[in-house]
Design an enzyme around this catalytic site. Structure first.
Site, PDB file in Angstrom:
ATOM      1  N   SER A   1      -5.227   3.483   2.823  1.00  0.00           N
ATOM      2  CA  SER A   1      -3.946   3.499   3.280  1.00  0.00           C
ATOM      3  C   SER A   1      -4.056   2.759   4.693  1.00  0.00           C
ATOM      4  CB  SER A   1      -3.211   4.684   3.293  1.00  0.00           C
ATOM      5  OG  SER A   1      -2.060   4.552   3.986  1.00  0.00           O
TER       6      SER A   1
ATOM      7  N   CYS B   1       3.048  15.738   4.612  1.00  0.00           N
ATOM      8  CA  CYS B   1       3.613  15.729   3.747  1.00  0.00           C
ATOM      9  C   CYS B   1       4.446  17.073   3.266  1.00  0.00           C
ATOM     10  CB  CYS B   1       2.948  15.058   2.408  1.00  0.00           C
ATOM     11  SG  CYS B   1       2.740  13.472   2.811  1.00  0.00           S
TER      12      CYS B   1
ATOM     13  N   GLY C   1      -0.835   4.798   0.180  1.00  0.00           N
ATOM     14  CA  GLY C   1      -1.903   5.743  -0.347  1.00  0.00           C
ATOM     15  C   GLY C   1      -1.450   6.484  -1.759  1.00  0.00           C
TER      16      GLY C   1
ATOM     17  N   HIS D   1      -1.912   2.987   7.517  1.00  0.00           N
ATOM     18  CA  HIS D   1      -1.446   3.650   8.898  1.00  0.00           C
ATOM     19  C   HIS D   1      -2.428   4.870   9.086  1.00  0.00           C
ATOM     20  CE1 HIS D   1       0.256   7.675   7.160  1.00  0.00           C
ATOM     21  NE2 HIS D   1       0.144   6.827   6.234  1.00  0.00           N
TER      22      HIS D   1
ATOM     23  N   GLN E   1      -8.152   9.446   3.708  1.00  0.00           N
ATOM     24  CA  GLN E   1      -8.762   9.910   4.936  1.00  0.00           C
ATOM     25  C   GLN E   1     -10.272   9.638   5.122  1.00  0.00           C
ATOM     26  OE1 GLN E   1      -7.389  11.420   7.313  1.00  0.00           O
ATOM     27  NE2 GLN E   1      -5.294  12.069   6.549  1.00  0.00           N
TER      28      GLN E   1
END
Length: 374
Positions: free
Chosen positions: A200, A318, A70, A202, A180
């Site tokens: 994304s 992150c 992402g 994962h 998200q």
């Protein structure tokens, strides 16, 4: 027994995704760019995977470009989008509550001469379309807003933002970080109105190392990674077919949005009944719950829960343990931010998981009270 409740950071890889990746590594291992039989076999499978991802996103297959994650998709959308539009202006609208992949890329664009207006989020972490309207200028060329906030679960109405841009006659491109939001809230790229959408793997039970950028047909976005002619010349590098296969397999699953919402509601009910002083943000995303126990430290709560094999976080992974810039931008009190935890729910979250979390927080609270009394 393990109780994993950090699904906003990453999700457990589903069996279907693992099986798909392993099958490709064992059987469809040719390079999709090769012209021999194994290459043609891989190219055909790549097309099938692209179709599956596009169906889940509500897009056309040719509008999907696979990336490594992402963050790469976000960087590409902002940097190439700004470059494409710079002759019409250098003003960008975003928010103070974005993921660091957006925030740091905006910093880079500012250093190269662009002007960025960072909108303040509401008390839940979302952005009102009216705020975009107020910030819009004739030289605005790009708007980038997160669909679902990764720390609070606040949902920004991207369709409404798209509509106001059209109504205003703005030529600005619209990008949304939907990492998200994808398969967590209901939307289709074909009707959302965004020019670019980042997703994304994962976050939806695929493997790490795979993402995609939706690029609206007709938008001539320059490549971010240059080299070969992979991905129709838009993103160089041999396609990571095992990861792409896992991504497609996860996209074929029922997202179980209603189930996640019911788990979230049950968790809120149990926590508020057991811990009177607990505060939470009532947001629309079904899989993210931001709670706080003012007076307690997030690190203390997390460490206590981890000792019981219960896994949560206090902000975006992150951030690596740093203070939440999202909660700070939302204007929450310091004591609330300092005691905040982010709970991430998935299709695999069970009643046992939320019971363990509730009991763990209650036990930690009692121990803390004993220490204070002592």
């Amino acid at each position: 027994m393990e109780h994993y409740l950090d699904n906003a950071a990453t999700t457990k890889t589903c069996p279907e995704a693992i099986e798909a990746a392993v099958s490709v590594m064992n059987n469809i291992y040719g390079n999709p760019s090769s012209t021999h039989t194994k290459g043609r076999e891989a190219k055909k499978y790549l097309a099938e995977c692209r179709k599956d991802v596009s169906l889940a996103l509500g897009a056309k297959p040719e509008e999907i470009v696979f990336t490594s994650c992402g963050s790469e998709s976000d960087n590409w959308a902002l940097i190439s989008g700004a470059e494409l539009m710079k002759r019409k202006g250098k003003h960008i609208i975003s928010s103070m509550a974005e993921h660091d992949a957006i925030r740091k890329t905006l910093d880079k664009l500012e250093s190269s001469g662009f002007e960025v207006t960072r909108l303040k989020p509401d008390s839940f972490g979302g952005i009102a379309p009216e705020a975009v309207q107020e910030a819009l200028r004739e030289d605005t060329v790009l708007v980038s807003l997160m669909m679902v906030n990764n720390e609070t679960g606040a949902v920004t109405d991207i369709k409404a933002v798209s509509d106001l841009l059209k109504k205003s006659g703005s030529h600005a491109l619209l990008h949304t970080d939907a990492v998200q939001g994808f398969m967590k809230v209901s939307f289709k790229a074909s009707s959302l109105g965004a020019d670019m959408i980042s997703i994304s793997g994962h976050k939806i039970h695929a493997v790490k190392g795979i993402g995609a950028l939706y690029i609206r047909n007709g938008l001539n976005l320059k490549p971010f990674i240059c080299g070969g002619e992979q991905e129709s010349g838009r993103r160089a590098g041999t396609e990571a077919l095992p990861q792409i296969a896992a991504f497609a397999a996860a996209c074929r699953l029922d997202p179980r949005i209603d189930y996640m919402q019911s788990v979230k509601e049950a968790l809120i009910s149990r926590l508020t009944a057991s811990i009177p002083e607990l505060q939470y943000l009532e947001t629309a995303a079904p899989h993210i719950l931001s709670i706080s126990m003012p007076g307690w430290r997030s690190e203390v709560l997390m460490n206590y829960l981890e000792a019981k094999n219960i896994y949560v976080s206090k902000s975006s992974a992150c951030k690596q343990g740093k203070r939440s810039h999202v909660l700070d931008a939302a204007g929450l009190k310091s004591e609330v931010i300092d005691g905040a935890l982010r709970i991430g729910i998935s299709r695999y979250t069970t009643d046992e998981d939320i019971s363990a979390l509730t009991e763990g927080l209650c036990e930690c609270r009692k121990l803390s009270h004993r220490e204070v009394k002592g």
